[in-house]
Write a protein that holds these residues in place. Structure first.
Motif, short mmCIF file in Angstrom:
data_model
loop_
_atom_site.label_atom_id
_atom_site.label_comp_id
_atom_site.label_asym_id
_atom_site.label_seq_id
_atom_site.Cartn_x
_atom_site.Cartn_y
_atom_site.Cartn_z
N GLU A 33 58.55 21.02 58.66
CA GLU A 33 59.91 20.55 58.95
C GLU A 33 60.15 20.49 60.46
O GLU A 33 60.78 19.56 60.96
CB GLU A 33 60.95 21.44 58.29
N ARG A 98 72.02 23.68 49.65
CA ARG A 98 71.92 22.29 49.24
C ARG A 98 73.17 21.87 48.45
O ARG A 98 73.74 20.80 48.66
CB ARG A 98 70.69 22.13 48.34
N LEU A 99 73.59 22.77 47.54
CA LEU A 99 74.78 22.48 46.74
C LEU A 99 76.01 22.45 47.65
O LEU A 99 76.86 21.56 47.53
CB LEU A 99 74.95 23.53 45.63
N PHE A 101 76.15 21.65 50.72
CA PHE A 101 76.13 20.39 51.47
C PHE A 101 76.64 19.25 50.59
O PHE A 101 77.46 18.43 51.02
CB PHE A 101 74.70 20.10 51.96
N SER A 102 76.16 19.20 49.36
CA SER A 102 76.58 18.13 48.45
C SER A 102 78.07 18.19 48.17
O SER A 102 78.71 17.18 47.92
CB SER A 102 75.83 18.23 47.12
N VAL A 116 69.00 17.24 57.58
CA VAL A 116 68.33 17.56 56.30
C VAL A 116 67.15 18.49 56.57
O VAL A 116 66.94 19.45 55.84
CB VAL A 116 67.88 16.26 55.59
N SER A 117 66.42 18.22 57.64
CA SER A 117 65.31 19.09 58.02
C SER A 117 65.81 20.52 58.23
O SER A 117 65.20 21.49 57.77
CB SER A 117 64.71 18.59 59.34
N ILE A 119 68.43 21.89 57.04
CA ILE A 119 68.86 22.49 55.77
C ILE A 119 67.65 23.02 54.99
O ILE A 119 67.69 24.11 54.42
CB ILE A 119 69.70 21.47 54.96
N TYR A 120 66.55 22.27 55.00
CA TYR A 120 65.32 22.78 54.36
C TYR A 120 64.87 24.08 55.04
O TYR A 120 64.45 25.02 54.39
CB TYR A 120 64.19 21.75 54.44
N GLU A 123 67.01 26.91 54.00
CA GLU A 123 66.67 27.29 52.62
C GLU A 123 65.46 28.21 52.60
O GLU A 123 65.44 29.21 51.88
CB GLU A 123 66.33 26.03 51.81
N LEU A 139 69.25 29.91 45.02
CA LEU A 139 68.46 28.94 45.78
C LEU A 139 67.53 28.12 44.89
O LEU A 139 67.08 27.05 45.28
CB LEU A 139 67.62 29.65 46.85
N GLU A 140 67.26 28.63 43.67
CA GLU A 140 66.33 27.97 42.75
C GLU A 140 65.05 27.61 43.49
O GLU A 140 64.53 26.51 43.37
CB GLU A 140 66.95 26.71 42.15
N TYR A 141 64.59 28.53 44.31
CA TYR A 141 63.47 28.21 45.18
C TYR A 141 62.32 29.18 44.90
O TYR A 141 62.41 30.37 45.22
CB TYR A 141 63.92 28.36 46.65
#
Lengths: 166, 396
Positions: A33, A98-99, A101-102, A116-117, A119-120, A123, A139-141
């Motif tokens: 990133e 992410r949510l 931001f949406s 976006v970078s 934000i990644y 995360e 985070l579902e990560y």
């Protein structure tokens, strides 16, 4: 409660800032990133529009932590939350970035693709810092960590901020 | 539907839609206290007399030739925005009318930004919600329905000097009035009608499955899907049909409003990246990617639930009730693939990315670009590079 959330935001933001520096030289996903951002790129992260922001600078594919600043005239990208409570929800891993931001809870000044970078990157940092259960829920990560949480905390605490102007 | 914990919805646009809607323009200018509008359009719209229709409707308003700019190019650029803004000031204009498609509308939004924010550098305003000033009165008369630009809170303006697209997202970019008059779009040929119709379909589908979908955006998207289901194919077969043309104009507007408020998803992100990296048509790329992106989303339960509604809206209650509940989501994707195949037979729209000139060697760049589009953040699941690659491979 509001004061407690304010304090939490400050502590976590500071931890995120220092962890960013540590992880930028360890985690390959973060390095990918970072390579998307131009050299000497300056990023800022704040809890709301008027709050001082944590500032980071990309230098030779590494991140320098410049601490908290109010003058952001040289910043290329500033990301901030619509209000401090929204920031708390994300920083305390109660909601994924992410949510948020949406949902329009995160605003920015600068180029959207670089945002976006960033934000990644945030995360990835959160996934390292949070307990696995919190990270999985909000985070579902499913992140393959390249350094333990304890080691990251320790290295982050030893990370110094760059002195002088940004 | 699942109610989101939090959502925002904003649509302040007055909409005058229907036969002779353009005739209300003088009245609306008076309401907005505009005496000297700057009119933006292009040469083609002048040549096919669309501009004449507009000028006829403004017969009561004193418009001098210098208030009309007829040479807006097919891409909004910083240079053209600056030169138009200078004319706006020079001729003391007090409002903007954009007559045309996306590039003209984005140029108008850029002029409004420069004038209202009283700045010389658009670059300083890129981002989300960076605009704080009161905007100049702004009217959009779309001539190429499908993009939904008339309802969009986004503008993209190319900075040729740095070879970079400047993106602006703000509710302040929305117009005060959108005039949807079927006379403005009668001239669209079948191929373009199909392509722009699919554009609206993608907007409606993506806004129905995005992370920020909400009850209000759903209402707009669902109504748009119903109109598309009943009017797109008949209109392509008979492009002079007034009813179906108006239905598709409304569908484009409604899906645009839904899209602006619920954000896009993986299909839009990849389509946009294909356009930017491979230089292909945005509409063509979206139409090719639509069924493959939907197929990818089938693995998420909430998308499957949404797709059931899409089947109902697009194909009607009979098809919906004759399909077993567990099969409705897959059937929705199949129905869209069938519609695209039928449109392909009627107008030769492309069905694969290789047909439109996307090269496999461009995939890595397309994937990187798509991964850094904000639309991907609002898509179902956590989109990864390999997800985008699999959609691209399927569509190739």
């Amino acid at each position: 409660m509001k004061y407690l959330h304010h304090l939490t935001d400050k502590i976590i933001l500071s931890l995120i800032g220092r962890s960013f520096v540590v992880l930028s030289s360890i985690d390959v996903r973060m390095q990918r990133e970072l390579s998307y951002l131009p050299e000497k790129f300056i990023l800022a992260l704040a809890v709301d529009h008027h709050a001082p922001a944590l500032v980071f600078k990309k230098d030779k594919q590494k991140i320098k932590y410049c601490g908290s600043h109010e003058d952001l005239s040289k910043v290329d990208l500033k990301i901030f939350f619509k209000n401090e409570e929204f920031a708390y929800q994300v920083l305390a891993a109660k909601e994924g970035i992410r949510l948020a931001f949406s949902e329009g809870k995160i605003l920015l000044e600068g180029d959207l693709d670089f945002a976006v970078s960033f934000i990644y990157i945030l995360e990835i940092i959160e996934a390292y810092l949070m307990a696995k259960s919190s990270a999985d829920d909000s985070l579902e990560y499913d992140l393959d960590k390249q350094i333990s949480r304890f080691s990251l905390f320790f290295k982050a605490l030893l990370t110094k901020k760059e002195k002088g102007e940004i | 539907m699942d109610l989101p914990n939090y959502y925002e919805f904003f649509n302040p646009i007055k909409i005058n839609a229907g036969e002779n809607a353009l005739n209300t323009l003088s009245y609306e200018l008076e309401q907005l206290a505009v005496e000297k509008p700057l009119i933006l359009t292009n040469q083609m719209l002048d040549e096919i007399k669309i501009l004449d229709d507009l000028m006829d409707s403004l017969a009561e308003v004193n418009i001098s030739p210098e208030q009309i700019i007829k040479n807006i190019p097919n891409q909004a650029t910083v240079e053209i925005v600056k030169s138009c803004a200078e004319k706006y000031k020079k001729y003391a204009c007090d409002g903007i009318i954009a007559l045309g498609g996306e590039a003209i509308i984005d140029t108008a939004k850029g002029i409004n930004l420069l004038i209202s924010e009283n700045t010389k550098d658009l670059k300083n305003l890129r981002g989300i919600d960076t605009i704080y000033s009161k905007m100049e009165p702004f009217i959009i008369i779309p001539t190429a329905t499908g993009t939904g630009s008339e309802a969009a809170l986004k503008a993209v303006i190319t900075d040729d000097q740095f070879n970079k697209d400047l993106e602006f997202i703000s509710s302040k970019l929305m117009p005060d009035l959108a005039v949807i008059d079927p006379r403005m779009t009668y001239e669209m040929p079948p191929r373009l009608t199909a392509s722009t119709g699919i554009d609206s379909l993608v907007h409606a589908v993506e806004s129905y499955t995005g992370l920020q979908r909400n009850p209000i955006s759903d209402a707009y998207a669902f109504s748009a899907l119903k109109l598309i289901g009943s009017s797109l194919k008949p209109l392509v077969k008979d492009i002079s049909n007034k009813y179906h043309r108006m239905a598709m104009n409304n569908a484009a507007l409604m899906s645009g409003i839904a899209f602006a408020n619920s954000r896009a998803g993986i299909i839009y992100a990849i389509g946009d990246a294909c356009e930017k990296i491979a230089g292909v048509s945005h509409g063509d790329a979206l139409s090719i990617l639509l069924p493959h992106g939907m197929f990818h989303n089938l693995k998420f339960e909430y998308c499957r639930n949404s797709y059931q509604d899409i089947l109902l809206a697009l194909s009607g209650p009979e098809k919906y009730s004759n399909t077993a509940a567990k099969d409705r989501a897959v059937m929705a994707v199949a129905e869209i693939a069938k519609l695209l195949n039928e449109l392909q037979l009627l107008t030769a729209i492309p069905l694969t990315l290789s047909e439109i000139g996307v090269k496999r060697r461009e995939f890595p760049d397309i994937i990187e670009k798509a991964m850094h589009n904000t639309a991907v953040l609002a898509s179902a699941g956590k989109v990864k590079r390999e997800d985008i690659e699999s959609v691209l491979e399927a569509a190739f």
